[in-house]
Design an enzyme around this catalytic site. Structure first.
Site, PDB file in Angstrom:
ATOM      1  N   ASP A  27      -7.000  -1.606  -4.767  1.00 51.35           N
ATOM      2  CA  ASP A  27      -8.104  -1.238  -3.871  1.00 51.35           C
ATOM      3  C   ASP A  27      -9.040  -0.232  -4.530  1.00 51.35           C
ATOM      4  OD1 ASP A  27      -6.932  -2.873  -1.922  1.00 51.35           O
ATOM      5  OD2 ASP A  27      -5.829  -1.204  -1.044  1.00 51.35           O
TER       6      ASP A  27
ATOM      7  N   ASP B 283       0.860  -1.181   0.000  1.00 51.16           N
ATOM      8  CA  ASP B 283       0.000   0.000   0.000  1.00 51.16           C
ATOM      9  C   ASP B 283       0.898   1.232   0.000  1.00 51.16           C
ATOM     10  OD1 ASP B 283      -2.504  -1.329   0.108  1.00 51.16           O
ATOM     11  OD2 ASP B 283      -2.310  -1.589   2.270  1.00 51.16           O
TER      12      ASP B 283
END
Length: 176
Positions: free
Chosen positions: A150, A132
């Site tokens: 995402d 991330d």
């Protein structure tokens, strides 16, 4: 191929080559893996780089799911979430293969979710965690970091919800 009928008896033909929408899933995977590789090479782990007063690039590794769900467990969750990603991708691809000609938003939404699931699946299988790097914050509150996969999953889910709500309204109008 045979035509199906909607609730009003109107014939709706099947979508021609519905799996062609998998190009969108592939684009999400490529963009996701590319951005993760670039950010992993440019950023130091856990060190935020301010882009805007409310947005940082921060390299983080998530062994859990959304919002680091189950991240503090000893490792079984890696395979659990990998199995979910594989199962969901297969099920959504089967669903996509059965779409009607007028279900383009649904096809795009399914492709976005599939692409996001596969992008994060790659990370889980290769690294044991999801990379991330997008970090938004305001007044000391930080939204959990996320990535392009995402974004694909979120946009796909929004499209599925939109389609569900408005398809129900279309069906109701047809029946009255």
């Amino acid at each position: 191929m045979r035509n199906s009928q909607d609730d009003s008896g109107t014939s709706v033909p099947p979508m021609r080559q519905p799996l062609r929408w998998l190009w969108l899933a592939a684009a999400v995977v490529l963009l996701d893996l590319g951005t993760k590789a670039v950010m992993s090479s440019l950023l130091s782990y856990g060190q935020p780089v301010e882009v805007l007063p409310f947005f940082n690039l921060t390299l983080l590794h998530n062994t859990g799911a959304a919002f680091s769900f189950l991240a503090d467990h000893p490792g079984w969750q890696r395979w659990f979430f990998a199995a979910i990603a594989v199962g969901a991708s297969i099920a959504l691809t089967v669903w996509m293969s059965r779409l009607k000609a007028d279900e383009k938003l649904l096809a795009a939404s399914l492709a976005l979710v599939i692409g996001g699931a596969l992008g994060n699946l790659y990370d889980r299988l290769v690294h044991g965690y999801v990379v991330d790097f997008l970090s938004f914050h305001v007044a000391g509150w930080y939204y959990p970091a996320f990535n392009v996969a995402d974004i694909g999953i979120t946009l796909g889910a929004i499209g599925l919800i939109w389609e569900s709500v408005f398809e129900g309204r279309k069906q109701a109008r047809r029946n009255h």
